[in-house]
Scaffold this active site. Structure first.
Site, mmCIF file in Angstrom:
data_model
loop_
_atom_site.group_PDB
_atom_site.id
_atom_site.type_symbol
_atom_site.label_atom_id
_atom_site.label_comp_id
_atom_site.label_asym_id
_atom_site.label_seq_id
_atom_site.Cartn_x
_atom_site.Cartn_y
_atom_site.Cartn_z
ATOM 1 N N LYS A 225 0.810 -1.217 0.000
ATOM 2 C CA LYS A 225 0.000 0.000 0.000
ATOM 3 C C LYS A 225 0.845 1.269 0.000
ATOM 4 O O LYS A 225 2.044 1.254 0.253
ATOM 5 C CB LYS A 225 -0.989 -0.035 1.164
ATOM 6 C CG LYS A 225 -2.103 -1.051 0.892
ATOM 7 C CD LYS A 225 -3.240 -0.978 1.876
ATOM 8 C CE LYS A 225 -4.360 -1.934 1.432
ATOM 9 N NZ LYS A 225 -5.464 -1.992 2.416
ATOM 10 N N ARG A 265 -3.208 -10.003 5.067
ATOM 11 C CA ARG A 265 -3.626 -10.190 3.674
ATOM 12 C C ARG A 265 -2.536 -9.642 2.764
ATOM 13 O O ARG A 265 -2.219 -8.447 2.830
ATOM 14 C CB ARG A 265 -4.954 -9.467 3.434
ATOM 15 C CG ARG A 265 -5.523 -9.576 2.025
ATOM 16 C CD ARG A 265 -6.807 -8.760 1.927
ATOM 17 N NE ARG A 265 -7.466 -8.903 0.641
ATOM 18 C CZ ARG A 265 -7.176 -8.158 -0.438
ATOM 19 N NH1 ARG A 265 -6.243 -7.229 -0.370
ATOM 20 N NH2 ARG A 265 -7.831 -8.355 -1.570
#
Length: 286
Positions: A225, A265
């Site tokens: 991210k 995740r």
């Protein structure tokens, strides 16, 4: 507060003696990290099996990009992308979750073999989602969410990001339970990168125990991210591209495992699978 080794699990999911690893299969042409690589059903199933071989405990299949600025696909297209991949992986014995904001997609995916619904909106995007999950009697990931991808950055305003996210997640959990989902089936997710700037994401990673105090298994989805790009960027240079953030992702996975996360995740599994096992070994030696 629970100890770091007491991670809990949602009713209906396997129990692991460490932080679980959720591998990501994006059946999309436009995901920020790997859009288009697994867009074909056969390739997507093959990739999911590869993630399991690399150490993933479960595989999360999604057919709609939720990157900042992404526009939505229609329901029929999402179904076309997701259901055959879920069916193919479940047929191979893989523990499959479905990443969707649509009740119809969730229901069809569960029929095809998915055992977990991972909704980044926590049931807010589709009013039919919570009743559908309640009827299906499957675990449900409730993520902290403030709005759709196309305008999420404008919603990244907090007085105290940790306190605000905890409060908003608690409110959402209560609404989901009121809607018929059993509390023991809820997993929570702080929503790193969703309506959050890099300092917000880092603060949440630093304060995962406050999120665990909500009393539900915690899923941490930091993989590749933007905030990791900001951390890694050298002075005066652009952040490295998403696929060059896997070592940083594994570092967050180790931190999350140490803080008691139920699962992480990730797109690239091997390094994170190693990281969570090292974290578990250190816990065992304590």
């Amino acid at each position: 507060m629970s100890t770091t080794t007491d991670r809990g699990t949602a009713r209906g999911l396997p129990e692991w003696d460490r932080c679980a690893v959720m591998g990501v299969v994006n059946v999309t042409p436009d995901s920020f990290s790997d859009g288009g690589r697994w867009f074909d059903t056969t390739a997507a199933v093959k990739h999911g099996l590869h993630l399991v071989a690399e150490g993933a405990d479960l595989v999360d299949v999604g057919g709609e990009s939720t990157r900042p600025g992404a526009t939505r696909v229609d329901e029929e297209e999402e179904l076309r992308r997701v259901v055959p991949v879920v069916r193919g992986l479940a047929a191979e014995g893989v523990t499959v979750s479905v990443d969707t904001m649509r009740a119809a997609v969730a229901a069809r995916a569960v029929d095809a073999g998915a055992v977990l619904v991972n909704d980044v909106s926590g049931g807010l995007a589709d009013p039919a989602m919570v009743p559908a999950v309640a009827a299906a009697e499957v675990p449900f990931v409730v993520m902290h969410w403030r709005g759709f991808s196309e305008n999420m950055n404008s919603l990244a305003v907090y007085d105290d990001v940790v306190a605000d996210v905890v409060t908003e997640l608690r409110t959402r959990m209560e609404a989901v339970v009121d809607g018929g989902v059993h509390p023991d089936r809820i997993v929570i997710d702080p929503g790193l990168g969703f309506a959050k700037l890099a300092p917000h994401d880092l603060a949440l990673v630093a304060h995962l125990p406050e999120l665990r105090a909500l009393g539900r298994p915690l899923l941490v989805a930091a993989s590749r991210k933007r905030f990791l790009g900001h951390v890694l960027a050298r002075e005066g240079a652009a952040p490295p591209p998403a696929r060059e953030r896997d070592a940083a992702t594994a570092a967050v996975s180790a931190l999350a495992a140490h803080a008691g996360a139920w699962a992480v995740r990730v797109h690239e599994v091997r390094a994170t699978a190693d990281a969570v096992r090292v974290a578990r070994a250190v816990e065992g030696a304590r």
